[in-house]
Design a protein around this motif. Structure first.
Motif, short mmCIF file in Angstrom:
data_model
loop_
_atom_site.label_atom_id
_atom_site.label_comp_id
_atom_site.label_asym_id
_atom_site.label_seq_id
_atom_site.Cartn_x
_atom_site.Cartn_y
_atom_site.Cartn_z
N VAL A 88 0.87 -1.18 0.00
CA VAL A 88 0.00 0.00 0.00
C VAL A 88 0.91 1.23 0.00
O VAL A 88 1.66 1.45 0.94
CB VAL A 88 -0.92 0.02 1.24
CG1 VAL A 88 -1.92 1.17 1.14
CG2 VAL A 88 -1.65 -1.30 1.41
N ARG A 89 0.83 2.01 -1.08
CA ARG A 89 1.69 3.19 -1.23
C ARG A 89 0.88 4.46 -1.19
O ARG A 89 -0.33 4.45 -1.27
CB ARG A 89 2.46 3.13 -2.56
CG ARG A 89 3.38 1.96 -2.67
CD ARG A 89 4.15 1.96 -3.95
NE ARG A 89 3.28 2.36 -5.05
CZ ARG A 89 3.66 2.51 -6.31
NH1 ARG A 89 4.89 2.31 -6.64
NH2 ARG A 89 2.81 2.87 -7.24
N ASN A 90 1.59 5.57 -1.10
CA ASN A 90 1.01 6.92 -1.10
C ASN A 90 0.09 7.15 0.10
O ASN A 90 -0.92 7.82 0.00
CB ASN A 90 0.27 7.20 -2.42
CG ASN A 90 0.16 8.69 -2.69
OD1 ASN A 90 1.06 9.45 -2.38
ND2 ASN A 90 -0.96 9.11 -3.24
N ILE A 133 2.66 -0.22 8.87
CA ILE A 133 3.21 0.95 8.20
C ILE A 133 4.73 0.88 8.33
O ILE A 133 5.25 0.64 9.43
CB ILE A 133 2.71 2.26 8.86
CG1 ILE A 133 1.18 2.34 8.86
CG2 ILE A 133 3.34 3.48 8.20
CD1 ILE A 133 0.54 2.51 7.51
N VAL A 134 5.46 1.08 7.24
CA VAL A 134 6.92 1.07 7.29
C VAL A 134 7.38 2.42 7.82
O VAL A 134 6.93 3.47 7.36
CB VAL A 134 7.51 0.78 5.89
CG1 VAL A 134 9.03 0.86 5.93
CG2 VAL A 134 7.04 -0.59 5.40
N PHE A 162 4.29 4.27 3.18
CA PHE A 162 3.80 3.03 2.59
C PHE A 162 3.77 1.94 3.66
O PHE A 162 4.33 2.10 4.74
CB PHE A 162 4.65 2.59 1.38
CG PHE A 162 6.03 2.11 1.70
CD1 PHE A 162 6.31 0.76 1.83
CD2 PHE A 162 7.08 3.01 1.84
CE1 PHE A 162 7.59 0.31 2.11
CE2 PHE A 162 8.37 2.58 2.11
CZ PHE A 162 8.62 1.22 2.25
N GLY A 163 3.10 0.85 3.33
CA GLY A 163 2.99 -0.24 4.29
C GLY A 163 2.64 -1.54 3.59
O GLY A 163 2.48 -1.59 2.37
N ILE A 168 -4.54 6.45 -2.42
CA ILE A 168 -3.59 5.37 -2.15
C ILE A 168 -3.44 4.47 -3.37
O ILE A 168 -4.32 4.39 -4.22
CB ILE A 168 -3.98 4.56 -0.89
CG1 ILE A 168 -5.33 3.83 -1.08
CG2 ILE A 168 -4.02 5.45 0.33
CD1 ILE A 168 -5.67 2.87 0.05
N ARG A 169 -2.32 3.79 -3.42
CA ARG A 169 -2.03 2.81 -4.48
C ARG A 169 -1.89 1.45 -3.81
O ARG A 169 -1.09 1.29 -2.89
CB ARG A 169 -0.74 3.16 -5.22
CG ARG A 169 -0.78 4.50 -5.90
CD ARG A 169 -1.59 4.40 -7.17
NE ARG A 169 -1.61 5.69 -7.85
CZ ARG A 169 -2.67 6.15 -8.49
NH1 ARG A 169 -3.77 5.44 -8.52
NH2 ARG A 169 -2.62 7.30 -9.10
#
Length: 83
Positions: A5-7, A32-33, A44-45, A72-73
């Motif tokens: 999961v980005r953005n 979440i990273v 992102f995560g 989100i992406r």
């Protein structure tokens, strides 16, 4: 299935990420990273879902969704190539 999961807006928590995916099925983990030195989100995560069909529905249902103002992406995570 591992999902990238980005953005993500930087204030989103692990619990909020988990809550996004739970309507689609069982979620094993949602993380979440964070930066090692500051502990701040990197934006992102990763989410782990055990059932492929549920994971695919989550990816399709959440990709481009606006969460706290950011689209989100969401996609299946790819394994890092081995060196």
């Amino acid at each position: 299935m591992k999902i990238l999961v980005r953005n993500l807006e930087r204030s989103i928590t692990d619990a909020e990420l988990l809550a996004l995916f739970q309507p689609f099925g069982t979620v094993e983990s949602a993380v979440i990273v964070k930066e090692a030195d500051s502990g701040k989100s990197k934006g992102f995560g990763f989410v782990e879902m055990p059932h492929g069909r549920e994971a695919v529905k989550a990816i399709k249902g959440l990709n481009t969704l606006k969460v706290k103002g950011a689209g989100i992406r969401v996609k299946a995570a790819e394994d890092k190539p081995k060196a």
